[in-house]
Design an enzyme around this catalytic site. Structure first.
Site, PDB file in Angstrom:
ATOM      1  N   VAL A 159      -1.680  -6.843   7.328  1.00 18.21           N
ATOM      2  CA  VAL A 159      -1.729  -8.096   8.077  1.00 18.21           C
ATOM      3  C   VAL A 159      -1.944  -7.830   9.560  1.00 18.21           C
ATOM      4  CG1 VAL A 159      -0.421 -10.152   8.744  1.00 18.21           C
ATOM      5  CG2 VAL A 159      -0.358  -9.349   6.376  1.00 18.21           C
ATOM      6  N   SER A 199       4.357   6.033  13.782  1.00 19.54           N
ATOM      7  CA  SER A 199       2.939   5.698  13.983  1.00 19.54           C
ATOM      8  C   SER A 199       2.516   5.778  15.446  1.00 19.54           C
ATOM      9  CB  SER A 199       2.657   4.283  13.454  1.00 19.54           C
ATOM     10  OG  SER A 199       2.889   4.197  12.066  1.00 19.54           O
ATOM     11  N   CYS A 257       2.340 -17.115   2.383  1.00 17.02           N
ATOM     12  CA  CYS A 257       0.891 -17.172   2.128  1.00 17.02           C
ATOM     13  C   CYS A 257       0.515 -18.227   1.098  1.00 17.02           C
ATOM     14  CB  CYS A 257       0.391 -15.798   1.696  1.00 17.02           C
ATOM     15  SG  CYS A 257       1.365 -15.021   0.398  1.00 17.02           S
ATOM     16  N   ARG A 317       1.948 -12.732 -10.255  1.00 21.11           N
ATOM     17  CA  ARG A 317       1.142 -11.694  -9.632  1.00 21.11           C
ATOM     18  C   ARG A 317       0.033 -11.301 -10.606  1.00 21.11           C
ATOM     19  NH1 ARG A 317       1.585 -10.937  -4.439  1.00 21.11           N
ATOM     20  NH2 ARG A 317       3.772 -10.283  -4.469  1.00 21.11           N
ATOM     21  N   PRO A 353      -0.634   8.403 -17.998  1.00 21.16           N
ATOM     22  CA  PRO A 353       0.489   7.463 -18.187  1.00 21.16           C
ATOM     23  C   PRO A 353       0.624   6.499 -17.011  1.00 21.16           C
ATOM     24  CG  PRO A 353       1.301   9.646 -17.588  1.00 21.16           C
ATOM     25  CD  PRO A 353      -0.163   9.800 -17.839  1.00 21.16           C
ATOM     26  N   HIS A 389      -5.420 -15.399  -3.009  1.00 20.95           N
ATOM     27  CA  HIS A 389      -4.550 -16.111  -3.951  1.00 20.95           C
ATOM     28  C   HIS A 389      -5.274 -17.341  -4.490  1.00 20.95           C
ATOM     29  CE1 HIS A 389      -1.505 -13.482  -2.633  1.00 20.95           C
ATOM     30  NE2 HIS A 389      -0.747 -14.281  -1.909  1.00 20.95           N
TER      31      HIS A 389
END
EC number: 1.2.1.11
Length: 341
Positions: A14, A40, A132, A237, A184, A244
């Site tokens: 974002v 960071s 959202c 989900r 797997p 979305h």
């Protein structure tokens, strides 16, 4: 004369999108700082396609004095610690986390829906960005509510894995690859396999059986649009990377035909109607990626209730659902309150 802007959480999905949109929309900026955690610090980040490269600063020791607006995309825990510090220093915080959304002293804003509410931001110098899935829903509901007054909404969401951050996107990619090569599958970010599957569970379960994501949609829609609207949500989900989708059933107090709704929505801000009753005459999540609009398709009357409509709503969750809405709030704040740009 422009603004001094901070993007906190600039290394995440974002945060990077916020930088891209600030650049794309040519937000009036005199100075910009990008923040993240200590690990960071020093990381170079491109400021959209401007050609400018910014160095990440440590949020822990950042001096907020003299900065105008901070876009926060750092999660609730970090927001709880740093947002009040920024706000107290005079920097208006636009927060993407859920922390302040239901605080009565913090406006919860979708600029196309309730721009006037932003005038209350001075109580805490913080403005909240909605969930959202809520953001794109209320953009679609607002013009219809104005026209015929909504009584009840039933919504089912089909939410992409980017809503769960980079870890969610990585898990979908890794699981899809594992299935093809016969390795797997081990769910980590999600509770079950997400590749080629649907999980009817986002966020934690509450005592009544709903999830917190579903609860957010209810209470945020009431705060943003109208406390009298009844809403029930099922949030799932799906194995989609970005954007979305929502299937929305709406019951109105007054009659509103599908044709009338279609014309109203075509004229509404932030909405693109793509509604042809033919193969492919609708928008799907992959087509919404990278766009600013909330797309509406499949507009039809619901014969099971009086004054009912059904619509299909799709939007890029990293944009309208998060970064774009935050930048639009900053633009609105500038126009109505700060008036520097």
């Amino acid at each position: 004369m422009g603004y001094r802007v901070v993007v906190a959480g600039a290394t995440g999905n974002v945060g990077r999108e916020m930088l891209a949109i600030l650049s794309e929309r040519e937000f009036p900026i005199d100075d910009i700082a990008v923040l993240a955690s200590a690990r960071s610090q020093g990381t170079p980040i491109e400021f959209g396609e401007s050609g400018k490269v910014l160095k990440v600063q440590n949020i822990e020791n950042f001096d907020w004095t003299g900065w105008d607006i901070a876009l926060f995309a750092v999660g609730s825990e970090a927001t709880k610690k740093y947002a009040p510090i920024a706000a107290k220093a005079g920097c208006t915080v636009i927060d993407n986390s859920s922390l302040f959304r239901m605080d009565p002293d913090v406006p919860l804003i979708v600029p196309e829906v309730n721009p006037e509410a932003i005038d209350q931001y001075k109580k805490k110098n913080i403005i909240a960005n909605p969930n959202c899935s809520t953001a794109q829903l209320v953009v679609a509901l607002k013009p219809l509510h104005d026209a015929a007054k909504i009584k009840r909404v039933v919504v089912t969401t089909y939410q992409s894995v980017s809503g769960a951050g980079k870890a969610g996107m990585d898990e979908l990619f890794e699981q899809s690859r594992a299935i093809f090569v016969g390795d797997p599958i081990e769910p980590k970010k999600f509770t079950k396999q997400i590749a080629f599957n649907i999980i009817p569970h986002i966020d934690v379960f509450l005592d009544d059986g709903f999830t917190k994501e579903e609860w957010k949609m209810v209470v945020e829609t009431k705060k943003i649009l109208d406390p009298k609207i009844k809403l029930v949500a099922t949030c799932a989900r799906v194995p989609v990377f970005v954007s979305h989708a929502e299937a929305v059933n709406i019951e109105f107090e007054n009659e509103l035909t599908a044709d009338q709704a279609r014309e109203i929505l075509r004229e509404a801000p932030g909405i693109m109607v793509v509604d042809k009753r033919e193969d492919g005459g609708y928008i799907t999540p992959v087509e919404a990626v990278g766009d600013f609009a909330t797309y509406i398709s499949r507009i039809r009357e619901d014969p099971t209730v009086e004054n009912g409509l059904v619509i299909w709503v799709v939007s890029d969750n990293l944009r309208k659902g998060a970064a774009l809405n935050a930048v639009q709030i900053a633009e609105l704040l500038g126009r109505r309150q700060l008036k520097k740009g």
